[in-house]
Structures are given as C-alpha cells and as structure tokens.
Write an enzyme that holds these catalytic residues in place. Structure first.
Site, PDB file in Angstrom:
ATOM      1  N   ASN A 143       0.813  -1.223   0.000  1.00 14.94           N
ATOM      2  CA  ASN A 143       0.000   0.000   0.000  1.00 14.94           C
ATOM      3  C   ASN A 143       0.839   1.263   0.000  1.00 14.94           C
ATOM      4  O   ASN A 143       0.467   2.269  -0.584  1.00 14.94           O
ATOM      5  CB  ASN A 143      -0.929   0.002   1.213  1.00 14.94           C
ATOM      6  CG  ASN A 143      -1.741   1.281   1.292  1.00 14.94           C
ATOM      7  OD1 ASN A 143      -2.529   1.570   0.394  1.00 14.94           O
ATOM      8  ND2 ASN A 143      -1.529   2.072   2.337  1.00 14.94           N
ATOM      9  N   ASP A 210       1.823   6.809  -0.277  1.00 16.26           N
ATOM     10  CA  ASP A 210       0.802   5.856  -0.701  1.00 16.26           C
ATOM     11  C   ASP A 210       0.945   5.531  -2.190  1.00 16.26           C
ATOM     12  O   ASP A 210       0.865   6.421  -3.039  1.00 16.26           O
ATOM     13  CB  ASP A 210      -0.568   6.504  -0.432  1.00 16.26           C
ATOM     14  CG  ASP A 210      -1.691   5.509  -0.450  1.00 16.26           C
ATOM     15  OD1 ASP A 210      -1.750   4.674   0.460  1.00 16.26           O
ATOM     16  OD2 ASP A 210      -2.510   5.550  -1.401  1.00 16.26           O
ATOM     17  N   ASP A 240      -0.307  -6.233   4.052  1.00 11.70           N
ATOM     18  CA  ASP A 240      -0.571  -5.131   4.958  1.00 11.70           C
ATOM     19  C   ASP A 240      -1.646  -4.203   4.391  1.00 11.70           C
ATOM     20  O   ASP A 240      -1.707  -3.967   3.185  1.00 11.70           O
ATOM     21  CB  ASP A 240       0.732  -4.333   5.122  1.00 11.70           C
ATOM     22  CG  ASP A 240       0.643  -3.310   6.228  1.00 11.70           C
ATOM     23  OD1 ASP A 240       0.262  -3.690   7.344  1.00 11.70           O
ATOM     24  OD2 ASP A 240       0.956  -2.130   5.982  1.00 11.70           O
ATOM     25  N   HIS A 244      -6.834  -0.328   2.387  1.00 10.46           N
ATOM     26  CA  HIS A 244      -6.432   0.921   1.747  1.00 10.46           C
ATOM     27  C   HIS A 244      -6.017   0.729   0.295  1.00 10.46           C
ATOM     28  O   HIS A 244      -5.428   1.613  -0.308  1.00 10.46           O
ATOM     29  CB  HIS A 244      -5.314   1.578   2.556  1.00 10.46           C
ATOM     30  CG  HIS A 244      -5.789   1.924   3.933  1.00 10.46           C
ATOM     31  ND1 HIS A 244      -6.516   3.053   4.187  1.00 10.46           N
ATOM     32  CD2 HIS A 244      -5.718   1.249   5.105  1.00 10.46           C
ATOM     33  CE1 HIS A 244      -6.846   3.083   5.472  1.00 10.46           C
ATOM     34  NE2 HIS A 244      -6.368   1.992   6.046  1.00 10.46           N
ATOM     35  N   GLU A 268      -4.672  -7.900   5.926  1.00  8.14           N
ATOM     36  CA  GLU A 268      -5.009  -7.161   7.149  1.00  8.14           C
ATOM     37  C   GLU A 268      -6.034  -6.094   6.770  1.00  8.14           C
ATOM     38  O   GLU A 268      -5.674  -5.063   6.199  1.00  8.14           O
ATOM     39  CB  GLU A 268      -3.756  -6.517   7.734  1.00  8.14           C
ATOM     40  CG  GLU A 268      -4.025  -5.743   9.003  1.00  8.14           C
ATOM     41  CD  GLU A 268      -3.466  -4.316   8.982  1.00  8.14           C
ATOM     42  OE1 GLU A 268      -3.474  -3.686  10.039  1.00  8.14           O
ATOM     43  OE2 GLU A 268      -3.048  -3.829   7.907  1.00  8.14           O
TER      44      GLU A 268
HETATM   45  C1  NOJ Z   1      -0.630  -2.431   9.802  1.00  7.57           C
HETATM   46  C2  NOJ Z   1       0.541  -3.040  10.463  1.00  7.57           C
HETATM   47  O1  NOJ Z   1       0.171  -4.177  11.148  1.00  7.57           O
HETATM   48  C3  NOJ Z   1       1.113  -1.953  11.329  1.00  7.57           C
HETATM   49  O2  NOJ Z   1       2.014  -2.456  12.244  1.00  7.57           O
HETATM   50  C4  NOJ Z   1       1.690  -0.938  10.387  1.00  7.57           C
HETATM   51  O3  NOJ Z   1       2.260   0.128  11.104  1.00  7.57           O
HETATM   52  C5  NOJ Z   1       0.597  -0.395   9.479  1.00  7.57           C
HETATM   53  N1  NOJ Z   1      -0.183  -1.424   8.899  1.00  7.57           N
HETATM   54  C6  NOJ Z   1       1.177   0.446   8.372  1.00  7.57           C
HETATM   55  O4  NOJ Z   1       1.955  -0.362   7.528  1.00  7.57           O
END
Ligand code: NOJ
Ligand code: CA
Length: 707
Positions: A143, A210, A240, A244, A268
C-alpha cells in the site's frame, strides 16, 4: 534413466501425506517480529542499535539467522507456518523518534533489510524450515513505502537504483480526469480523514507515501518484488493494509502470485468490531478473494475471557461474523499481535488466557500464535504498540505452550477442527459447548467460567466414554445424551473420528484461480484416485490431476465458460461424489483496469453498483463518485474481453434496484463504458493483424540475415 524412475516411484509410494502447511487449515501460524526474536548475527546489529533493549524504537538485534537457529524451538510448539514481519529493505534514517525496526517502512522491495540479513539468509531459513515440515509466510506492504514527511521522505529504490521520493514524484503528478486523484508513482491527495470509500484508498495513512498501484511501473515493480519471495520459497504472504487498496487491483496482484504457486495469502483489513455496515460488507467482499485476519472478533474474545461477559453473546457474535464467509475455515484468527495490547497486558486472568488460547485453536479458521504467547511475554513498560513487541523470552514448558502444542497436533489429525462446521450444543452466560463436524469426524469444545458443574446435553455421538485431550476429563455418551463434570475455568476438547462414507472436500487453496493455476484440495476419503470436476451451470470440465492422496489432491484449473463469479468443484472417487465447494473464477490472463461511467448516464442518487456479464464482474461492485463528474472503480479484467454491464442502486446489505442502464466495455487500462456494444470480432481481427505483423517481422529479419 530407469533408476531415476524407480527412485521416483519409491518416493511417491513412501511420500508422507499432506503436510500441515500445504493445507493451511490443518496448520498453525507462528507470528514473529523479526527484530525482537533472536539475534543470530551480531555483525548486522548496527546502526541504531540498543543492546540494553530499553528504547522500543531502536533495533534490538533480531534477524533471519536468529530465527533459523530457533526453528527447533518453534517446531516444538507444533506450528507449521512462520509469519515474519516485513523484511524488505527499510529506510536508513529515523523518522521522528523511531527507526523502522518493525519493517513497515520499505525503501527497496527487491532487497532484504541489512539488519535482518540478505536473500541467502532468507533462502537458508526457508530450507531449514522445510526440513522441519514448516514454511515461511512473509509480511508484504504494497500500500505504501515509508513516511513522506520524515526519514527518507518516501524514497524508493529498484534493487539499489533510486527511482523517486515523495517530493520528486509530486513534480510529475497529474490529476486523473476520471477519479480526480493527483498521482504518479504515489498518490498526492493528503491524508485519510474519513475512513471510507475512495478517500481511504487514494490518500495516505499515517503520512506513509501511498502507492498508485494503477501506475504500470508500480504494478510491475510490486509484482516482481513479490515474485522474488515466491521464487525464494515463501509459502504465503500477510498483506498489509488491504483496506487501503482497491480490491480490483489486489485481485490482480493475487492472481499474479497464484499463477506462480498455490500460496496462502491473508490480508489485514483493519476493523475492530462486527456490524452490518458498508465497511463490513466490503470486508466480506475482500474475503471472497483471499483470507483475512479476524480482527473484528479479537476484542470480543479477549473481553469475554479476560474480563467477563456472556458466552451466549460471544457465541452469537461469532456466528454472525462467520455466517457471511464463503470460507469460514480460512479466517486467520489471533489473540495477540504487534498492533494491539497483548491479552495478558490487558487482563491478568491466566485461566481466561488459557481458555482463550484453547478457543483460538478450535474455532473455525487458522490460528496465529504471536511470538511469546507461549511464554506469557508482556512488557513492564506499557501495553500497546510498541510495548507489545518486547524481546522474546524462550520457554516452551509452560501451560500455554502445552495447550498450543496439544491442539496444534490435534488439528493435524482432526478434520473436524480443520474443515468442520460450527454449531452450538449448549450455551448459557457462563458455559458454552460447541461442535465442529466434518462428515463423521467431530470435535466438541466446552468452556465453563463458573465453579465446576455437571453438564447434560444432547449429543449425536456413538455411545461410549470420551476423554478430553487437554485435562483428561471424561464424558460419557449414551443414547444421544452426554454427561460430564466441567471443571471451573477450563476449556475441554473432545474428538471423535468416525469412518467417512464418501469423499469430502474441506479446503481449497487458493480459492481464487485462473486457468492453469494449481489448486490444493484438502479433505477426507479421496481414496487412491478419481476425478476433479469443475462446473458452472451446464458447463463441466475435468481437471488435470497433479497429485492424489487420501487427504489431499492437487489439480490444474481448467478453462471453462463460466457465467457467475464462482464455479463449483467436486471430487469423484470410487464411484462416489463429494460435497461441492466454490472457486472464485478469473476467466483469463488478468489486467488491472479503471472502469469509468460518465455521470451523465446516471439519473439516480445513493450508492451505485455495477454488475457485468463476465465472471470478473458478476457480483455487484460499488462505484465511487469522483469530483470530476464520473463514477468509477478499479477492477481486474481478462485481457481482450468485450463485456456489458448494468447499473444498480441501493445500500450495502440491502436489495439492489436495477437502473435501466446497460453499458459496454472492452478490456483496457482505462475502460470508459459506452452505450453501444463492441463487436466480438474486434479481438479476433486484432489477433489476425497481430499475427500477420509478427510474421512479416520474422520474414524481414530472416531476409536480413540471409544478406
Ligand atoms: C498495519 C501493520 O500491522 C502496522 O504495524 C503498520 O504500522 C501499518 N499497517 C502500516 O503499515
Ligand atoms: Ca536499511
């Protein structure tokens, strides 16, 4: 030659059954924050190193060699997959008070962070893990790169060559006329303020530069980088911040990865609770493409077991959450991670923690153990990020480790835990019993928060006495009634393995596929051989079989004329048909595309959706409205397709109303939908011209060579 064949034959005969990591539901994931696990090589500790482990924002020495050294320890917990925090090369400066010890501030996606090792160390870790029947899942961050307003200001390298940084990129940025986004390699639209819609995708989170993934250079760069890990033997990725990124681009990205290997990729999608709103609707749309971390159920589990609250309520919450998944057993469940306070930093209840661990290991889905969960690791200095990332304490002799190990081993045996359904048997405020069942294999899980009590309930298991695997508590079953004494504050797990009467599919990995991709089926009673049949409506194809054993089949996805988004897969063995599972079907080689609807075609208010006549567009896709007067969305399309779409209106979760608008498109990086169809022959004509062009080029080259 004959010797090689003989050796191969013997190997096939004696090859062990499916390994737990080949079928992710059978396995358990161990999550590691690389810098905080084990220092296997002191020569890469500096700079920004704190040997005292007091400053949580500096490097503490952990690396890939350290993990390799500790593989036997990890293995002793019964886990089969190891998820590493991102290990790509991160910025070489501090941003604010922090170094990128966590790995989430990448500068070069083709290199490994020097504090953690290099490609050789990564490959060695993969190999050593494989020797122990484990595999490596890599944290990947497509992202964004790194902070745009500090550190290295979004600097980006391609295997050592500087490509850009945030400010240099800004000079090249232009406004996309259809989306209104200012972009080049990065988006330049400021920070996300409202966490929904297009803003969430095209603005930056926490000021992290981004990516504009629709920029063809970015798209190829990220794909090439992912491929480096696949070629080096990674068995999956934790993606990750998927919330987004556009689902259309992600679909395309995943399709690229799956065309190389049948991987486990989980995203995530950050969302801390469950509710039937537009965001949760999107959560499930994402889960139809790849598994997601079970973030929305984590807090509810921790609060119910760590503090108090009703099991009845927890059970209902979980059932609602699971009910919308096509693949509930691919949910990736966890109690602790690097973003939330650890359970034992929130609650002092060790009994509650042990029960929660047991629940984690037996709910539908793949469990994740965060490093140190087994050794009660917490920090004295604080609770959440960064204090949830203390230096590892190795101890695999605890009660927590025993629970993890026992249930990890059971998951390998019990198809009910890996593939089973999820049904309440008994529930009250303080006691909950649920059953997982897969054909004639079953597991029963009982939790009791009150003082020890006699329990009696209906249970459709054979008469007999069953012994729980954790504490040896006995349960008798007679004429469909079960009786036992449930101890206070314990979780009990009973297992029963009846003979399966027909082949049963429990797992499909991955469940997104394009023709020629390899897919792994996990299940039971597949026998010694048979057929895998792919179906869509009246269409039916036999898949090419690559491997076949009683619990696992590997096949190649055939091409099929599919109408809907999903096709069905069934196994036939020994004249018996299995259950049917679904595969999200991509109808050909994919390309990411911006789909655009001119605002003047739309005479309606509210949320607009689009649905089309190719599998990629067969389920409703929400459209965003741009400031520039268009509606749009990013989708993954088969190259060379012509298609039609219809527009709809309505809220997420509600009935959609068809608007009387049909529009037409043809694959391209930007598809501006129009009112008139494209001719089908178009593509063939272009193929013909293309063929003729190549032929004449060859002739020209040949004639030159002759001279
Ligand atoms: C989610 C990750 O788990 C977190 O630790 C990180 O800071 C953010 N995404 C941004 O990459
Ligand atoms: Ca570095």
């Amino acid at each position: 030659m004959r010797k090689i064949w003989a050796a191969l034959f013997i190997f096939v005969l004696i090859a062990p059954g499916a390994l737990a990591y080949q079928i992710p539901e059978k396995g358990v994931i161990y999550q590691i924050m690389v810098d905080r696990f084990y220092d296997g090589n002191q020569s890469n500790d500096r700079p920004f190193y704190d040997p005292t482990h007091r400053n949580y924002y500096l490097y503490w020495g952990g690396d890939l060699e350290g993990i390799t050294e500790k593989l036997d320890y990890i293995k002793s917990l019964g886990v089969s997959m190891i998820w590493l925090s991102p290990i790509n090369d991160n910025i070489n400066r501090m941003a604010g008070i922090s170094t990128p010890y966590h790995g989430y501030w990448t500068r070069d996606y083709k290199r490994i962070e020097e504090h953690f090792g290099d490609w050789k160390a990564f490959k060695r870790l993969v190999e050593e893990a494989r020797k122990r029947n484990m595999c490596i899942i890599v944290g990947f961050v497509p992202n964004h790169s790194n902070p745009e307003d500090g550190g290295e200001f979004g600097s980006l390298y391609d295997n050592g060559t500087k490509i850009t940084d945030f400010f240099r990129d800004e000079k090249n940025a232009t406004v996309n006329p259809y989306t209104g986004s200012r972009e080049f390699i990065y988006h330049h639209n400021g920070r996300v303020k409202n966490y929904y819609g297009w803003e969430m995708k095209s603005k930056s989170i926490f000021g992290l530069a981004d990516f504009n993934q629709l920029n063809p250079w970015v798209d190829s760069y990220l794909k090439e980088s992912l491929s480096l890990f696949i070629k080096a033997g990674a068995c999956g990725f934790r993606m990750d911040a998927v919330k987004h990124m556009d689902l259309g681009w992600l679909t395309n990205f995943y399709a690229h990865a799956y065309s190389e290997e049948p991987l486990l990729i989980y995203g995530e999608y950050y969302r801390l609770d469950y509710g039937e709103d537009a965001d949760m609707y999107d959560f499930y749309r994402y889960s139809n493409i790849s598994p997601l971390l079970s973030i929305p159920i984590r807090n509810k589990i921790v609060s119910t077991l760590g503090f108090g609250g009703s099991f009845e309520e927890l059970a209902d919450y979980l059932h609602r959450y699971y009910s919308h998944f096509v693949y509930p057993n691919k949910a990736v469940n966890f109690l602790d991670n690097h973003d939330l306070p650890r359970f034992l930093s929130e609650s002092r209840s060790k009994d509650g923690y042990h029960m929660a661990l047991g629940l984690l290991m037996t709910l539908p889905g793949i469990p994740v153990i965060y490093y140190g969960d087994e050794s009660y690791l917490v920090s004295r200095e604080g609770r959440g990020d960064p204090y949830n990332r203390p230096m590892m304490i190795f101890n695999n002799t605890t009660e927590a480790a025993r629970i993890i190990r026992t249930l990890a081993e059971l998951r390998k045996e019990s198809n009910a835990l890996a593939y089973g359904g999820f049904r309440d048997i008994y529930k009250s405020y303080t006691t909950w019993a649920f059953e997982r069942s897969f054909g004639n294999e079953k597991a029963l899980i009982i939790m009791n928060k009150r003082e020890a009590r006699e329990l009696n309930f209906d249970l459709n298991w054979s008469d007999g006495t069953y012994r729980d695997v954790l504490y040896g508590v006995e349960m008798s079953v007679k004429n469909g009634r079960a009786a036992l004494k449930a101890p206070e504050n314990r979780i009990l797990v009973f297992s029963y393995a009846g003979k399966q009467e027909r082949p049963l599919i429990g797992s499909v990995t991955p469940y997104l596929a394009q023709p020629e991709d390899r897919i792994i089926l996990g299940g039971a009673a597949f026998g010694k051989g048979g057929r895998v049949i792919i179906k869509s409506g009246e269409e039916k194809r036999d898949a090419r079989i690559l491997e076949w054993s009683d619990g696992m089949i590997v096949f190649e996805m055939p091409k099929i004329r599919a109408k809907g988004a999903w096709v069905n897969v069934t196994v036939e063995s020994d004249g018996k048909m299995s259950n049917t599972m679904k595969i999200r079907y991509l109808s050909g080689e994919q390309m990411p595309a911006l789909l655009v609807v001119n605002g003047s075609y739309v005479n309606a208010t509210g949320q607009l959706w689009v649905k089309g006549d190719i599998p990629e567009l067969a389920e409703p896709i929400p459209l965003y409205r741009s400031k520039t007067g268009y509606y749009f969305q990013i989708v993954s399309l088969p190259r060379w397709a012509t298609f039609s779409v219809r527009l709809y209106r309505g809220p997420a979760w509600g009935e959609l109303e068809a608007l009387n608008v049909t529009l037409y498109g043809r694959s391209n990086s930007t598809v501006i939908l129009r009112r008139t169809p494209y001719s089908q022959e178009g593509h063939e004509r272009w193929q013909l011209y293309g063929g003729l062009a190549v032929l004449s080029l060859v002739l020209v080259i040949l004639s030159f060579r002759r001279r």
